[in-house]
Every structure is written in structure tokens, then in C-alpha cells.
Design an enzyme around this catalytic site. Structure first.
Site, PDB file in Angstrom:
ATOM      1  N   HIS A 324       0.852  -1.199   0.000  1.00 24.60           N
ATOM      2  CA  HIS A 324       0.000   0.000   0.000  1.00 24.60           C
ATOM      3  C   HIS A 324       0.883   1.243   0.000  1.00 24.60           C
ATOM      4  O   HIS A 324       1.866   1.319   0.743  1.00 24.60           O
ATOM      5  CB  HIS A 324      -0.893  -0.008   1.246  1.00 24.60           C
ATOM      6  CG  HIS A 324      -1.661   1.256   1.447  1.00 24.60           C
ATOM      7  ND1 HIS A 324      -1.415   2.125   2.500  1.00 24.60           N
ATOM      8  CD2 HIS A 324      -2.677   1.818   0.745  1.00 24.60           C
ATOM      9  CE1 HIS A 324      -2.246   3.148   2.434  1.00 24.60           C
ATOM     10  NE2 HIS A 324      -3.014   2.980   1.378  1.00 24.60           N
ATOM     11  N   ASN A 325       0.539   2.230  -0.847  1.00 26.84           N
ATOM     12  CA  ASN A 325       1.317   3.473  -0.916  1.00 26.84           C
ATOM     13  C   ASN A 325       2.816   3.174  -0.878  1.00 26.84           C
ATOM     14  O   ASN A 325       3.560   3.669  -0.030  1.00 26.84           O
ATOM     15  CB  ASN A 325       0.926   4.417   0.224  1.00 26.84           C
ATOM     16  CG  ASN A 325      -0.449   5.027   0.019  1.00 26.84           C
ATOM     17  OD1 ASN A 325      -1.113   4.789  -0.991  1.00 26.84           O
ATOM     18  ND2 ASN A 325      -0.905   5.819   0.965  1.00 26.84           N
ATOM     19  N   GLU A 354       1.727   0.096  -5.425  1.00 30.07           N
ATOM     20  CA  GLU A 354       0.771   1.183  -5.653  1.00 30.07           C
ATOM     21  C   GLU A 354       1.486   2.470  -6.061  1.00 30.07           C
ATOM     22  O   GLU A 354       2.543   2.806  -5.522  1.00 30.07           O
ATOM     23  CB  GLU A 354      -0.061   1.431  -4.395  1.00 30.07           C
ATOM     24  CG  GLU A 354      -1.162   2.462  -4.619  1.00 30.07           C
ATOM     25  CD  GLU A 354      -2.084   2.615  -3.426  1.00 30.07           C
ATOM     26  OE1 GLU A 354      -3.123   3.284  -3.574  1.00 30.07           O
ATOM     27  OE2 GLU A 354      -1.776   2.073  -2.343  1.00 30.07           O
ATOM     28  N   ASP A 356       0.381   6.513  -6.643  1.00 28.11           N
ATOM     29  CA  ASP A 356      -0.607   7.606  -6.591  1.00 28.11           C
ATOM     30  C   ASP A 356      -0.113   8.753  -7.470  1.00 28.11           C
ATOM     31  O   ASP A 356       0.907   9.381  -7.153  1.00 28.11           O
ATOM     32  CB  ASP A 356      -0.786   8.107  -5.153  1.00 28.11           C
ATOM     33  CG  ASP A 356      -1.531   7.100  -4.289  1.00 28.11           C
ATOM     34  OD1 ASP A 356      -1.927   6.059  -4.824  1.00 28.11           O
ATOM     35  OD2 ASP A 356      -1.697   7.360  -3.086  1.00 28.11           O
ATOM     36  N   HIS A 369       1.415  11.271  -1.663  1.00 24.65           N
ATOM     37  CA  HIS A 369       0.122  11.071  -1.021  1.00 24.65           C
ATOM     38  C   HIS A 369      -0.628  12.392  -1.072  1.00 24.65           C
ATOM     39  O   HIS A 369      -0.321  13.308  -0.309  1.00 24.65           O
ATOM     40  CB  HIS A 369       0.321  10.587   0.419  1.00 24.65           C
ATOM     41  CG  HIS A 369      -0.894   9.942   0.991  1.00 24.65           C
ATOM     42  ND1 HIS A 369      -1.132   9.842   2.341  1.00 24.65           N
ATOM     43  CD2 HIS A 369      -1.967   9.352   0.393  1.00 24.65           C
ATOM     44  CE1 HIS A 369      -2.281   9.221   2.546  1.00 24.65           C
ATOM     45  NE2 HIS A 369      -2.799   8.917   1.376  1.00 24.65           N
ATOM     46  N   GLU A 403      -3.382   4.740  -8.852  1.00 24.50           N
ATOM     47  CA  GLU A 403      -4.463   5.620  -8.421  1.00 24.50           C
ATOM     48  C   GLU A 403      -4.285   6.939  -9.170  1.00 24.50           C
ATOM     49  O   GLU A 403      -3.400   7.735  -8.862  1.00 24.50           O
ATOM     50  CB  GLU A 403      -4.402   5.835  -6.910  1.00 24.50           C
ATOM     51  CG  GLU A 403      -5.617   6.581  -6.384  1.00 24.50           C
ATOM     52  CD  GLU A 403      -5.646   6.644  -4.860  1.00 24.50           C
ATOM     53  OE1 GLU A 403      -5.787   7.762  -4.331  1.00 24.50           O
ATOM     54  OE2 GLU A 403      -5.522   5.583  -4.217  1.00 24.50           O
TER      55      GLU A 403
END
Length: 734
Positions: A324-325, A354, A356, A369, A403
Site C-alpha cells: 500500500h502506498n 501502488e 498515486d 500522497h 491511483e
């Protein structure tokens, strides 16, 4: 960091010249590189574009420790062990070195990558030749450490303790140094007994120990009465194990029924140090202890360490190691973003990372983030890093969970970077050349070149458009808005992926557990931490695996129970990042519900009995002088709700060196196929929370029975040899 404590290493003295280097065969190494490293070199240590300071680096005489200091800082210096170094990267292969690429050429730059979560060491040598000398030398030293046998590892451990105890560095150890050593080793021994061992070991009657005398002292200190008891129980003459004795032990205690005769011969050949015993086809106590301390004698079945599972089933039939992230190195609000996060995750076998993406300056998409104070990195640098490291540890597919918060213009830039940088590694069309009817398997990837599977996971709440170029990158993993399991069963496509927060997934699991499992037998589901976890903490991944969720995304940068379980699950099957789900989770009509496993067809619970016998050389956790560990062992079962359980041994006061418990713990396990067993050692404290000492997590299905050692891991998942537990394991049907 540079720490002021010990003086610089002294030059050779007569005493040191006669010391043995039993743990390192220098003939196996490239001599010229070692010679230059032993002499030392001035190099620049780089921390940032503005922090570039000269340090003198030198390999110490043990050929295991690298020492470095500043020219101006007097006695200030630092050391690290070669065993701490995971890899050496050549050239501008870190963000720090990339930032000074215009100042120093790539052929003078290299990076030392440490195990666990310790930061990298970026260095610039004075010349390309010197850089290559250190790069080749350190790589050879790393290779030598990795290829050490059990006896060499023990010799290395003894040598390390000798160096720690020999405070005045005269090559011998007086009784005061012995007393200090015992405290360092977590031993609370009365002075009379310590003096008795010291006197027995001091064969030369010189009042100090050196070389073989110290080895003798160590052996007296580390006598394994617990193992000796087992050895003598099966020994016909009380002195050795005949071939038949060893067969009986393997058959009756270790429950190794297949080819026991051949296996006994192999163990004698592999672990017996006495050539005479080998010729007589017998095993001495030393050989028996070597076997039980080895990989073959560990709790993890070595036959399940490599790829052993069927890799030809659809992707939805596997648990997939997921991050995650991935770009974050710390917390979710102000932490550093770095491509290093991708390198570390991929090197741990992670198969879903991931990204973003947000609009950046000069038309270049950035990764961070969003709406926080985390630092920003370029999307193209992330793609380059993923391309470089995706298949170094595992050859199986990598999923890019993108994302997307970018404008259409910068989405086109993203698509261009994916295409140009990844090239043939990027999947551009269905594997069979036409519209497929199901997800590919991990093995399907091997019929072509190794290529990641892309995931254009656009922001669900945003009404923004998706560029055709970026949309075309999505082949098998398309995000969609999940309504209900019933709606999904009737309308969703095999390539659609549902993405839930942990709280939403938990709600579905409690309300419709069986439907959730059935859904995951057909399609991929991703679960990620709730936004409230700003400290980058992790949820309990086991409850998501209980529902068959494949992509359970964790914060890889955060040590603790969550990552221990993740590492434990994916330690099997070659650490390739894919673990086949149990058969009852792959059948669309199985009806398995993790809340009521007893209703499952072919339900067969087991009784797990673990006798925690003893511990060996547990690390100190309290730096307070004179403090000694009061260890206890907690065994935790992580599985379906009915299986969640934990039990503890009593604590042993003031003995972290060789505590003995002999405590038996019993667990009834209803779904053994999903159970993970976590062994945790803690330092008992009656006034505050216990301190963590070490842990080890293993799938129940990968556990070997009988007398086994458990080689403990640190908080960040790295090994801490020779710290271990000695246990006896039995698994029986209820």
C-alpha cells in the site's frame, strides 16, 4: 551516523598475527580486492546534494567488519558487519546519487543496501578502479557469508563475541572481560561458577584466555543438555548414534517416513564433523546438534521453500503479496516519498505495488500522497525503478495499482512513460491474442517475456475523464464500482477488480462471508488500510485472507504483526509473491464460510501440541548496563475466527542466553489450511509492557514435526543468528 566511542583499529601486533581466522577462508576471495580493502581508502559519504563528506573506509582483519571514520573527528568512527549488507548497487542507483550525477561520474559511485529498514550508504570513490575494487570485494564477502556452513557460522559467532569481550584488544581475555562478556551475552551467572569455567578453560594457566581456550570456554558455556537428553534417549551406547539409531529417531520423532535409510546417510555425510565417525557410518553428538541447528532441522519444511505449488491456475486463485502506498518510507502525512520503497518491496517478493499519480510541474506527473505534506517524486522515476527491479526476486507477474488523479494531458504522459520505459515488459494485449474468457495464470507469463500486468485504477469519486492511451494499458485488471455480491455475480466481468478499505471488507466479511469467498473464487479483490492509519500502521491481514481476498495491501515500511504475518505466508513457494489458495476457496460452489468452518464438507480439525523446550543466545533488548532478559514465549495462532488463539510459557528470570521452559501448549485448529503460527519472544516486565525480543511466523502446513529449532527474526524481519528456540511439534487429527 558517525558515533564517537572506540579508537581506530590498531596496526598488526605480534599477538594479533598469531590469531587464527577460522571463520573466513581468504583463499576463496579475490585477493587483490581484499588487499586494497584491508589497506583502506578515502571515499565520500553522500547524504544529500549538499552533504558530501570524506571518510576513511577500511576492512578489518576479521574480513567481516568494515570500519570508517572522519579525518577531523579524532576517535569518532563507525562500523558495520558485511552480514548486514544485502546488496551492492553500481552507479547512480539511488536518489541521493542521482541528485549529484552531474558532479560525480557513475563509475565512481556505488550504494550499500542494508538488510531490514536500515538506510542505504551512498559512496563515491576517488577513482573508477577503486570503486570496482570495493564493489567486487564486498560482493565476494557477501557471497562468502551466504555460503557459510553451520560450523563456520558458529565460528563467526564465537569470533564476534571474542572481539566484543577483548576490550583492550590484546588478543586475550582476562577474567574481568569474561564477566563483562557474560552480561553482554544475557547470562546471569554467579562469580564462583564463572571463575570455575574460566579456570577450566585456562589450560596455559596464564590468567587469560586466547584462541582455543576461548573456544573451549564458549563450548562449556553453551552445553546443550536439552539436546543431549534427546541424543542419549536414542543412542544405543550413550555415546553415538548408529545408522539404525538415527533411522529410529527420524522415523519415530521427526515423523519422516519416506526414504529414512537414505536420509540418515545424507545427514551423517552432511553434518558429522568427525571423519572417523563418517567412515563408521555413525553420528556423534556434535553432528546431531549441527543437524538440529541446520535448515533441515528447522521448523520450516525445506521442501516447501522452493516453488512447489501449481502455478497454472487463474490469478484469482492465489494470495498475492501486495503493498500500500509503496512510495512512502514513513508515515502518511509528512513522510518521505522515495523510489527506494519500490525497490525494497519488490526485493521482498511483493507483486502488487501502488502508485498515486498527480499533475506535476513542467507537464511531468508526480507521485505522492495527495493533499498531505509527503515529499514528491517523478512518475517516470517510479516506472524506471519498477522496470529495473520487478523480476529480480520473482519471475511472476507484477500488478501496478495506479491511483490516477491526473489531467487527461498528463495521463497521456503517463501512458507514454509506461510504454517507452517498460517496453516489452508491459502487457499490451490479452496473452492469447484475442478477447479472453478468464484471468491468466502466473505461469502464463512465462510463455512470453516477463511482463507486468497493469492496473488504470482511477479515482472512483472523481468525474474526470480517462485518456484512451492510459485506458489501453489496462488489460486484465479494471477497477469498477462494487454494488453487491449478487449484482457482481450476475453482471461483473472476470477482469474487473473490486477495491475495499479494510473496514468495508470487514463489514462484508461479517455479513456475507460465504458470498465473499465465492466472489473471490471468480475475481480479484484488493483491500487497503483505512485513511485513519496516518501512522502507516497495518490492519490484521489474516481476516482478509480468510475471505479469499487476493490483494491485501500492507504498509511494507512498518514493522510489526501485520508484516510478520505477510512475510510468514509468503515465505513458502519460493518467496515468489504468489501462494495458492486452499481448494475450498477456489471452488465457486464450495460454500465455505470462515465464521463457521465446521460446516465445511471434509471438515477435519487438528490438534497442535508445541513443547517449548529452550532458547539460545537471545538478543539483549534493554541497553541499560547489567540488564538481562527475563524471556517468555508466546505462541499465536492466526486463522479463521475460531482458530484465533494465543498461549504463553512462564518467564525465566535473568537468562537470555540458555533459558529452559519445558512448557507444553495445545491448540485445536479448525481450518489448518489457513492457519499461521507465530512464535514471539518477549522480555517480561511486571511494571510495564513487555519488550519485543524476536519472532518467527510459519504457515501450519509448512511446519515440520518432531524436535526443531526456530531461527528467530528481528522486529524488521531480518535474521539474528544464532538466536533460536528449541521446540517439539506434534500435529494430530482430532
Amino acid at each position: 551516523t558517525d558515533v564517537a566511542h572506540r579508537p581506530p583499529p590498531p596496526t598488526h601486533t605480534h599477538t594479533q598475527k598469531k590469531k587464527k581466522s577460522s571463520h573466513m577462508d581468504l583463499g576463496r576471495l579475490v585477493e587483490s580486492e581484499l588487499k586494497s580493502m584491508l589497506v583502506g581508502a578515502m571515499m565520500r559519504k553522500i547524504k544529500s546534494r549538499t552533504w558530501k563528506k570524506q571518510r576513511y573506509f577500511k576492512l578489518q582483519d576479521d574480513c567481516m567488519t568494515i570500519w570508517y571514520k572522519s579525518k577531523k573527528a579524532g576517535n569518532a568512527h563507525s562500523t558495520f558487519s558485511v552480514s548486514e549488507v544485502e546488496a551492492v548497487r553500481e552507479g547512480h542507483q539511488s536518489e541521493v546519487l542521482l541528485s549529484i550525477a552531474n558532479e560525480f561520474p557513475a563509475n565512481r559511485c556505488f550504494t550499500l543496501v542494508f538488510r531490514g529498514r536500515k538506510g542505504n550508504l551512498d559512496l563515491v570513490a576517488e577513482s573508477a578502479e577503486e570503486a570496482q575494487s570495493w564493489i567486487r570485494g564486498i560482493r565476494k564477502l557477501i557471497e562468502n557469508v551466504e555460503n557459510m556452513g553451520e560450523r563456520e557460522k558458529l565460528d563467526q559467532w564465537i569470533s564476534d563475541w571474542f572481539k566484543k569481550a577483548d576490550k583492550d584488544r590484546d588478543g586475550r581475555m582476562n577474567f574481568k572481560e569474561v564477566r563483562d562478556l557474560l552480561k553482554m551475552m544475557n547470562v546471569d551467572m554467579n562469580e564462583h561458577h564463572a571463575l570455575r569455567l574460566f579456570t577450566l578453560a585456562d589450560k596455559s594457566c596464564s590468567g587469560s584466555l586466547e584462541d582455543d581456550e576461548f573456544v573451549l570456554f564458549y563450548k562449556m558455556l553453551t552445553q546443550r543438555e536439552d539436546v543431549l537428553t534427546v541424543f542419549q534417549e536414542f543412542s544405543s551406547d550413550g555415546q553415538t548414534l548408529s545408522h539404525r539409531d538415527l533411522e529410529d529417531f527420524l522415523r519415530e520423532e521427526q515423523l519422516e517416513g519416506d526414504n529414512v535409510q537414505q536420509h540418515a546417510m545424507h545427514l551423517i555425510e552432511q553434518y558429522e564433523p568427525s571423519e572417523t565417525a563418517k567412515m563408521l557410518n555413525i553420528m556423534t553428538f556434535d553432528g546431531f546438534l549441527m543437524y538440529l541447528s541446520s535448515t533441515e532441522g528447522s521448523i520450516f519444511n525445506p521442501q516447501q521453500r522452493g516453488i512447489y505449488q501449481n502455478m497454472t491456475l487463474p490469478l484469482c486463485h492465489y494470495f498475492i503479496s501486495s503493498s500500500h502506498n509503496t512510495y512512502l518510507m514513513e508515515d502518511q502525512l509528512r513522510g518521505q516519498s522515495s523510489v527506494e520503497g519500490y525497490i525494497r518491496a519488490l526485493n521482498r517478493g511483493c507483486r502488487c505495488v501502488e502508485v498515486d499519480c498527480w499533475d506535476g510541474p513542467s507537464g511531468e506527473p508526480i507521485v505522492y500522497h495527495g493533499h498531505t505534506f509527503t515529499s514528491k517524486i517523478l512518475f517516470k522515476d517510479v516506472v524506471t525503478t519498477v522496470g529495473n527491479y520487478a523480476f529480480k526476486v520473482s519471475e511472476y507477474p507484477v500488478i501496478l495499482s495506479i491511483e490516477n488523479h491526473c489531467s487527461v494531458e498528463q495521463q497521456r504522459v503517463m501512458a507514454r512513460h509506461l510504454s517507452h520505459i517498460l517496453g516489452e515488459k508491459l502487457l499490451r494485449k490479452p496473452l492469447d491474442g484475442h478477447a479472453s474468457t478468464g484471468l491468466p495464470s502466473p505461469e502464463d507469463r512465462l510463455t512470453l517475456r516477463l511482463q507486468p500486468i497493469s492496473f488504470g485504477n482511477s479515482n472512483e469519486k472523481s468525474k474526470q475523464c480517462l485518456s484512451k492511451e492510459l485506458s489501453d494499458c489496462v488489460i486484465y485488471c479494471k477497477s469498477f464500482h462494487f454494488r453487491s455480491f449478487k449484482h457482481s455475480q450476475m453482471h461483473s466481468k472476470f477482469y474487473e477488480v473490486a477495491s475495499f478499505t479494510e473496514s468495508k471488507a470487514r463489514k462484508y466479511l461479517k455479513e456475507s462471508g460465504a458470498e465473499f469467498v465465492q466472489h473471490n473464487s471468480r475475481q480479484l479483490t484488493r483491500v487497503y488500510p483505512t485513511g485513519f492509519r496516518t501512522d502507516s500502521s497495518n490492519f490484521h491481514p489474516q481476516e482478509m485472507w480468510n475471505a479469499g481476498c487476493q490483494i491485501v495491501a500492507l504498509n511494507f515500511q512498518t514493522a510489526g504483526e501485520g508484516m510478520d504475518l505477510n512475510d510468514g505466508l509468503f515465505s513458502q513457494n519460493g518467496c515468489c509473491g504468489y501462494v495458492l489458495k486452499p481448494s475450498f476457496m477456489r471452488q465457486t460452489k464450495s460454500g465455505f464460510d470462515p465464521e463457521t468452518p465446521q460446516k465445511q464438507e471434509d471438515y477435519q480439525p487438528v490438534l497442535l501440541t508445541i513443547q517449548v523446550i529452550s532458547g539460545q543466545q537471545l538478543p539483549k533488548v534493554n541497553i541499560k548496563e547489567g540488564s538481562i532478559v527475563d524471556p517468555l514465549v508466546r505462541v499465536e495462532i492466526h486463522g479463521v475466527p475460531m482458530d484465533q488463539a494465543k498461549q504463553e510459557t512462564r518467564y525465566i528470570e535473568n537468562n537470555g542466553f540458555n533459558p529452559v521452559w519445558q512448557d507444553s501448549l495445545r491448540f485445536t485448529i479448525h481450518t489448518p489450511e489457513l492457519a499461521l503460527v507465530r512464535f514471539v519472544v518477549e522480555d517480561y516486565d511486571k511494571t510495564s509492557k513487555n519488550d519485543f525480543v524476536g519472532q518467527y511466523t510459519v504457515p501450519l502446513t509448512c511446519m515440520q514435526q518432531g524436535y526443531r529449532h526456530i531461527h528467530l527474526l528481528s522486529r524488521d524481519g531480518t535474521s539474528i543468528p544464532p538466536s533460536s528456540l528449541f521446540v517439539h511439534v506434534r500435529i494430530t487429527e482430532v
